[in-house]
Motif scaffolding. Structure first.
Motif, PDB file in Angstrom:
ATOM      1  N   SER A  64       3.974 -23.216  -8.232  1.00 30.06           N
ATOM      2  CA  SER A  64       4.749 -22.493  -7.212  1.00 30.06           C
ATOM      3  C   SER A  64       5.342 -21.215  -7.793  1.00 30.06           C
ATOM      4  O   SER A  64       5.283 -20.151  -7.174  1.00 30.06           O
ATOM      5  N   LEU A  65       5.918 -21.321  -9.010  1.00 33.67           N
ATOM      6  CA  LEU A  65       6.509 -20.128  -9.611  1.00 33.67           C
ATOM      7  C   LEU A  65       5.429 -19.121  -9.992  1.00 33.67           C
ATOM      8  O   LEU A  65       5.642 -17.904  -9.886  1.00 33.67           O
ATOM      9  N   ASP A  66       4.270 -19.600 -10.419  1.00 30.58           N
ATOM     10  CA  ASP A  66       3.177 -18.685 -10.754  1.00 30.58           C
ATOM     11  C   ASP A  66       2.789 -17.837  -9.551  1.00 30.58           C
ATOM     12  O   ASP A  66       2.481 -16.648  -9.686  1.00 30.58           O
ATOM     13  N   SER A  67       2.802 -18.442  -8.351  1.00 34.86           N
ATOM     14  CA  SER A  67       2.480 -17.684  -7.139  1.00 34.86           C
ATOM     15  C   SER A  67       3.487 -16.556  -6.937  1.00 34.86           C
ATOM     16  O   SER A  67       3.123 -15.424  -6.608  1.00 34.86           O
ATOM     17  N   ALA A 112      16.642 -24.469  -7.223  1.00 36.04           N
ATOM     18  CA  ALA A 112      17.030 -23.062  -7.186  1.00 36.04           C
ATOM     19  C   ALA A 112      15.813 -22.202  -7.491  1.00 36.04           C
ATOM     20  O   ALA A 112      14.917 -22.623  -8.226  1.00 36.04           O
ATOM     21  N   VAL A 113      15.797 -20.990  -6.916  1.00 36.48           N
ATOM     22  CA  VAL A 113      14.735 -20.041  -7.200  1.00 36.48           C
ATOM     23  C   VAL A 113      15.375 -18.655  -7.236  1.00 36.48           C
ATOM     24  O   VAL A 113      16.323 -18.372  -6.492  1.00 36.48           O
ATOM     25  N   SER A 186      14.733 -25.534 -16.291  1.00 36.85           N
ATOM     26  CA  SER A 186      14.255 -24.293 -15.673  1.00 36.85           C
ATOM     27  C   SER A 186      12.873 -23.919 -16.184  1.00 36.85           C
ATOM     28  O   SER A 186      12.560 -24.124 -17.362  1.00 36.85           O
ATOM     29  N   TYR A 187      12.072 -23.377 -15.263  1.00 30.72           N
ATOM     30  CA  TYR A 187      10.785 -22.782 -15.628  1.00 30.72           C
ATOM     31  C   TYR A 187      10.862 -21.305 -15.246  1.00 30.72           C
ATOM     32  O   TYR A 187      11.069 -20.972 -14.076  1.00 30.72           O
ATOM     33  N   VAL A 201      11.223 -14.110 -13.060  1.00 37.42           N
ATOM     34  CA  VAL A 201      11.279 -14.983 -11.891  1.00 37.42           C
ATOM     35  C   VAL A 201      11.448 -16.399 -12.434  1.00 37.42           C
ATOM     36  O   VAL A 201      10.895 -16.743 -13.482  1.00 37.42           O
ATOM     37  N   GLY A 202      12.227 -17.234 -11.745  1.00 37.40           N
ATOM     38  CA  GLY A 202      12.476 -18.569 -12.253  1.00 37.40           C
ATOM     39  C   GLY A 202      12.715 -19.577 -11.151  1.00 37.40           C
ATOM     40  O   GLY A 202      12.996 -19.229 -10.004  1.00 37.40           O
TER      41      GLY A 202
END
Length: 547
Positions: A64-67, A112-113, A186-187, A201-202
């Motif tokens: 999801s974060l990669d997108s 969280a994003v 966190s990623y 972005v995280g």
């Protein structure tokens, strides 16, 4: 035969009793090692399954974060000269924000994003931060003032400086985010374009979700799981549901930590010599570097082993009795002929169709031997017939496309092993569509057969394949393909001229060649396509020359 049979059965009776006794003894001795191995496998398989479950959750977060990352990276890469433009940043952040919220809603465990431009910008807007509220929806929060904290303050700004320094996506935590007052993992992915840092972005995951997954793991009756972080602090244990830092470990947890490390080093379960209750521990690393441990009491494993041992002895006796009566029947009815038949069947299973039974006595086995030999002869005939049908072109007698694909796979394997050395010649008959339309398909087939005769004359010793209607391929080794093509074209010109009076038509072909070059060719198709391109260029030259 009766005397020999009686002697063999007498010997077998003695050995059957001896083997039965030995089997029971071996079962008793060997079941310990077997049960240990099986229990280890059960623990390892359970750990791997649960590891995959947790890793899948983190994979979901990562994807999801990669997108979001790729969307932001691509947008910035095209507009690096507009970063200082406030109106551009507002529009850009809005676009990233929409994608980020969509991905965060769909990602399991996301709490969280956020997106944050580099702190080198002098004015807002600089990004956004959304946190999931108690109702399950994402609520926008105020951005942290990075400049207000020291770079080493992990609780406040570690999420910014750690990925910036790493220059690669990183997992951080578990840790307590002082800005949100939440414990999380966190990623985070830094955005670098041509070596220039533009922001991060995280996405954050609630640590309690990891604890819930660990708490849900059950193995045997009372086995459980625990989690350690990268610093060997305890994140979850059934006796410490909220975890505990390493400096506060009691003696039992310290023993567990040592067993965990031993299991990681040996990659198999380790014994935990606890004074309270000895355990067997198996540890495996998660995607983010945390360690999942499965703990099973040793006495529980012994209980299972005892039950298995009892069943093993019972089944050993039953199986030996059944084997005794089966062996009695087999020995009474067959011995040597059956062995010959079994050996012959094994050879056929291994692909040898030249086997033949020599037993010719006038009894049931003699009849079976003759039937078997007839069956093998018929199988051999069918095998060669079907092999010919499967890999031979009906019109030309050449190798067909199926044979070509098999050869291609073999060459692909040689390329991967670095042993390939070959050239490809692609041949196409000119004007075949016009010949079929004006002179009929029979004439077209006759032209193809004449061209094939030319190929057989020019490419002696090399495999020729009909890859499609009027296109052929020749695979060449240790010979200059261009010289072969020139020789082939001369043969075609000569035969075409000789056959013109009989057929009333002059035919021609175009050919292209290519050599395998290990530096640029990674697949067989790279060479084949290059030869095809050369053939089409030569065909166009021929058309131009004819006007």
């Amino acid at each position: 035969m009766k005397t020999i049979r009686t002697m063999i059965l007498g010997i077998f009776f003695i050995f059957a009793i001896f083997i039965s006794a030995m089997l029971i003894i071996v079962s008793y001795v060997g079941i310990n090692a077997i049960s240990d191995r099986d229990s280890d496998q059960i623990i390892e398989l359970t750990a791997q399954e649960r590891k995959n479950d947790i890793d899948n959750m983190m994979d979901d977060i990562r994807r999801s974060l990669d997108s979001v990352y790729y969307f932001a990276h691509d947008g910035l890469e095209k507009n690096t000269d507009r970063i200082e433009d406030t109106s551009f940043r507002e529009e850009f952040i809005k676009g990233v924000e929409e994608i980020a919220l969509l991905e965060a809603v769909s990602a399991e465990g996301a709490m969280a994003v956020y997106f944050r431009f580099t702190n080198d910008l002098k004015e807002d807007p600089r990004g956004f931060l959304y946190e999931k509220n108690s109702e399950g929806s994402f609520e926008k929060l105020k951005l942290t003032d990075i400049s207000a904290y020291d770079k080493n303050d992990c609780g406040h700004v570690g999420w910014y400086y750690i990925p910036k320094k790493s220059k690669n996506p990183v997992w951080i935590g578990p840790y307590r985010n002082e800005n949100l007052d939440e414990e999380m993992i966190s990623y985070i992915a830094p955005i670098y374009i041509e070596g220039q840092f533009y922001g991060i972005v995280g996405m954050d995951v609630d640590v309690d979700l990891f604890r819930e997954k660990a708490a849900a793991i059950k193995i045997y009756e009372t086995g459980s799981a625990c989690l350690f972080d990268l610093e060997d602090n305890l994140v979850y244990h059934k006796d410490y549901p909220q975890g505990v830092e390493r400096e506060f470990f009691d003696s039992e947890i310290m023993i567990l930590l040592q067993a965990k490390q031993d299991s990681i080093n040996r990659e198999k379960p380790s014994e935990l010599a606890s004074a309270v209750r000895p355990m067997k521990v198996y540890a495996t690393r998660l995607e983010n570097g945390m360690t999942l441990c499965l703990n099973v009491p040793v006495d529980e494993l012994y209980s299972v082993r005892t039950n298995i041992l009892g069943y093993a002895i019972l089944f050993s006796v039953i199986i030996m009795l059944l084997a005794f009566f089966c062996a009695y029947w087999v020995i009474r009815n067959s011995l040597k002929p059956l062995k010959e038949l079994t050996d012959a069947a094994d050879q056929i299973a291994a692909g040898n169709l030249d086997v033949k039974l020599e037993y010719t006595e006038d009894d049931e086995f003699g009849l079976l031997s003759r039937s078997f030999n007839n069956m093998v002869a018929m199988m051999k005939s069918y095998f060669y017939h079907f092999h010919s049908l499967a890999y031979t072109d009906e019109l030309t007698g050449l190798n067909n496309k199926a044979a070509f694909m098999i050869t291609k796979d073999v060459i692909e394997s040689e390329i991967k092993m670095g042993r390939a050395a070959f050239s490809v010649i692609v041949i196409n008959i000119n004007d075949m569509t016009e010949i079929n339309e004006t002179r009929g398909n029979d004439t077209g087939d006759e032209v193809i057969r004449h061209v094939v005769l030319c190929m057989r004359e020019a490419f002696v010793g090399f495999p020729i394949y009909r890859t499609q209607g009027d296109e052929f391929c020749v695979i060449v080794n240790d010979t200059d393909p261009r010289k072969l093509s020139e020789s082939f074209l001369k043969v075609v010109d000569r035969r075409s001229l000789e056959e013109e009076k009989k057929m009333g038509i002059r035919y021609s072909v175009a050919a292209g060649e290519a050599d395998y070059e290990s530096e640029i060719d990674k697949r067989f198709d790279d060479v084949f396509e290059r030869a095809g391109q050369m053939m089409h260029r030569n065909k166009n030259k021929m058309k131009t020359a004819r006007g």
